[in-house]
Design a protein around this motif. Structure first.
Motif, PDB file in Angstrom:
ATOM      1  N   TYR A 112       0.830  -1.194   0.000  1.00  0.00           N
ATOM      2  CA  TYR A 112       0.000   0.000   0.000  1.00  0.00           C
ATOM      3  C   TYR A 112       0.873   1.255   0.000  1.00  0.00           C
ATOM      4  CZ  TYR A 112      -3.367  -3.556   1.584  1.00  0.00           C
ATOM      5  OH  TYR A 112      -4.125  -4.685   1.702  1.00  0.00           O
ATOM      6  N   THR A 125      -5.162   4.559   5.469  1.00  0.00           N
ATOM      7  CA  THR A 125      -5.750   4.734   4.149  1.00  0.00           C
ATOM      8  C   THR A 125      -5.674   3.439   3.355  1.00  0.00           C
ATOM      9  OG1 THR A 125      -5.112   7.067   4.160  1.00  0.00           O
ATOM     10  CG2 THR A 125      -5.718   6.114   2.033  1.00  0.00           C
ATOM     11  N   GLY A 126      -4.547   2.744   3.485  1.00  0.00           N
ATOM     12  CA  GLY A 126      -4.397   1.460   2.812  1.00  0.00           C
ATOM     13  C   GLY A 126      -5.416   0.447   3.281  1.00  0.00           C
ATOM     14  N   ALA A 147      -9.299   9.107   5.058  1.00  0.00           N
ATOM     15  CA  ALA A 147      -8.787   8.191   4.039  1.00  0.00           C
ATOM     16  C   ALA A 147      -9.568   8.251   2.728  1.00  0.00           C
ATOM     17  CB  ALA A 147      -8.815   6.765   4.581  1.00  0.00           C
ATOM     18  N   ALA A 192      -8.287   8.602  -1.202  1.00  0.00           N
ATOM     19  CA  ALA A 192      -7.440   7.517  -1.704  1.00  0.00           C
ATOM     20  C   ALA A 192      -7.620   7.305  -3.202  1.00  0.00           C
ATOM     21  CB  ALA A 192      -7.749   6.218  -0.962  1.00  0.00           C
ATOM     22  N   LEU A 238      -0.023   5.140  -0.184  1.00  0.00           N
ATOM     23  CA  LEU A 238      -1.025   5.194   0.875  1.00  0.00           C
ATOM     24  C   LEU A 238      -0.416   4.855   2.228  1.00  0.00           C
ATOM     25  CD1 LEU A 238      -3.981   3.359  -0.889  1.00  0.00           C
ATOM     26  CD2 LEU A 238      -3.415   5.795  -0.935  1.00  0.00           C
TER      27      LEU A 238
END
Length: 277
Positions: A31, A40-41, A73, A77, A36
């Motif tokens: 990620y 967020t990942g 996030a 993203a 990220l």
């Protein structure tokens, strides 16, 4: 009628095969390579099956995360990476981590995968009311047996999870209430639940007080009424997951429960579920 005890054993023993994806460095590294950070990942990878999901959709389906954390996030993203790239990265991470644990070398991989896949495919006949599961059910099956096992257990986990959310709602247990009750069982460290779900301390304290007023908590511990509520929710969640395991005969379900222990233990022994400090 499908054996409830065996169905639960099969799910719980095989769950580490899926659950490790939230802890292993292989996921974090992939990620990060896409730009990220950790949180967020997580939201983007698990939510990617929903498409370029909004924060609101993930708040609804994941259920117990602080909305502020999710909004940090998503949808941001999707300005960095596509859902398709996230799905690819997640599969690649799962493959690498499970191979590190030696899962691909276990002799009963093909048999276990076949049984778990039949249960997962049976679950796909029961999409209604299970949005997060349905999104994952629409994904193509991987070609490698190792990833087929991971995907099967992913489907079974999300199938059960959507049923669990339905039970929480029916019992008027909100997202933060559910976390506080979970913490009170002592099965997961409170500090981990607080850090990973990111609810403000004052909101956590307010939830504790709310649950005390309902007679579910005494201090930081579950009351008898609280234990009964938790058990009722868990039992009904198990019942709602039974349609998937109806694909297997009692003997096949017992066999899956037996085989699943080997795979779950291999994941644990390899340290794939270790919580990073």
């Amino acid at each position: 009628m499908t054996d409830l005890r065996l169905a639960r054993q099969s799910w719980r023993r095989l769950e580490p095969v899926h659950g490790m994806i939230y802890f292993v460095p292989e996921a974090t590294e992939r990620y990060a390579a896409l730009g990220l950070d950790f949180h967020t990942g997580y939201f983007a990878s698990r939510g990617a099956a929903l498409g370029p999901a909004s924060a609101e959709l993930v708040i609804a389906t994941f259920y117990n995360f602080c909305p502020t954390l999710v909004r940090q996030a998503l949808p941001g993203a999707w300005k960095i990476v596509t859902p398709e790239k996230m799905i690819e990265a997640r599969l690649d991470a799962a493959d690498a981590a499970l191979r590190r644990a030696g899962i691909h070398e276990i002799e009963s991989l093909a048999e276990t995968t076949a049984l778990a896949r039949r249960a997962a495919e049976k679950a796909c006949e029961h999409l209604q009311g299970r949005p997060l599961f349905a999104a994952h059910a629409a994904l193509p099956w991987p070609s490698e047996p190792l990833l087929q096992l991971w995907h099967a257990q992913t489907l079974l986990r999300e199938f059960r999870g959507d049923g669990h959310v339905a039970m929480l709602l029916s019992e008027e247990v909100g997202p933060l209430d559910a976390l506080v009750l979970h913490a009170a069982t002592g099965s997961v460290p409170t500090v981990f639940l607080k850090a990973s779900r990111a609810w403000p301390e004052e909101e956590w304290a307010a939830a504790e007080e709310r649950l005390r007023e309902r007679g579910l908590l005494a201090g930081d511990e579950l009351t008898e009424r609280g234990r009964e509520l938790r058990q009722r929710i868990e039992d009904r969640t198990d019942e709602l997951a039974l349609p998937a395991y109806a694909a297997l005969s009692d003997d096949e379900l017992a066999r899956l429960a037996e085989l699943a222990r080997v795979f779950g233990r291999a994941v644990v022994d390899a340290g794939l579920l270790a919580i990073a400090s």
